[in-house]
Design a protein around this motif. Structure first.
Motif, mmCIF file in Angstrom:
data_model
loop_
_atom_site.group_PDB
_atom_site.id
_atom_site.type_symbol
_atom_site.label_atom_id
_atom_site.label_comp_id
_atom_site.label_asym_id
_atom_site.label_seq_id
_atom_site.Cartn_x
_atom_site.Cartn_y
_atom_site.Cartn_z
ATOM 1 N N LYS A 166 0.926 -1.287 -0.053
ATOM 2 C CA LYS A 166 -0.070 -0.134 -0.078
ATOM 3 C C LYS A 166 1.057 1.389 -0.105
ATOM 4 C CE LYS A 166 -4.271 -1.781 2.050
ATOM 5 N NZ LYS A 166 -4.886 -1.611 3.254
ATOM 6 N N ASP A 167 1.969 1.300 0.696
ATOM 7 C CA ASP A 167 3.039 2.433 0.819
ATOM 8 C C ASP A 167 3.447 2.537 -0.568
ATOM 9 O OD1 ASP A 167 2.516 2.683 3.592
ATOM 10 O OD2 ASP A 167 4.071 1.862 4.220
ATOM 11 N N ARG A 168 3.764 1.547 -1.369
ATOM 12 C CA ARG A 168 4.599 1.782 -2.338
ATOM 13 C C ARG A 168 3.502 2.277 -3.597
ATOM 14 N NH1 ARG A 168 8.691 -3.362 -3.262
ATOM 15 N NH2 ARG A 168 10.098 -2.776 -1.637
ATOM 16 N N SER A 169 2.086 1.700 -3.382
ATOM 17 C CA SER A 169 1.105 2.046 -4.469
ATOM 18 C C SER A 169 0.957 3.600 -4.379
ATOM 19 C CB SER A 169 0.202 1.141 -4.442
ATOM 20 O OG SER A 169 -0.592 1.335 -3.150
ATOM 21 N N GLN A 170 1.169 4.259 -3.266
ATOM 22 C CA GLN A 170 0.613 5.658 -2.952
ATOM 23 C C GLN A 170 1.648 6.559 -3.223
ATOM 24 O OE1 GLN A 170 -0.522 5.882 1.128
ATOM 25 N NE2 GLN A 170 -2.327 4.688 0.721
#
Length: 67
Positions: free
Chosen positions: A63-67
């Motif tokens: 999730k952190d990488r996709s934001q």
């Protein structure tokens, strides 16, 4: 008497052989098998919780990488 042995003899022999193999194989030791299954279930539960924690960490990273 012979009719009784001819009719029930094979069944009695079959049951006797079945009991022999069950006792030899340890199937009559029910309490030990139940305890082993409880130990296995608790070990699987611990492993499943550990795996879920790892998957939750991976989910947070993704999730952190996709934001």
């Amino acid at each position: 008497m012979h009719d009784f042995l001819y009719a029930w003899g094979p069944l009695i022999l079959l049951v006797a052989v079945w009991f022999y193999f069950m006792k030899k194989g340890g199937a009559l030791n029910y309490k030990q098998h139940v305890q082993d299954m409880k130990d296995l279930a608790s070990a699987q539960l611990v492993e499943m919780k550990r795996t879920n924690e790892i998957l939750e960490r991976l989910e947070a990273i993704m999730k952190d990488r996709s934001q």
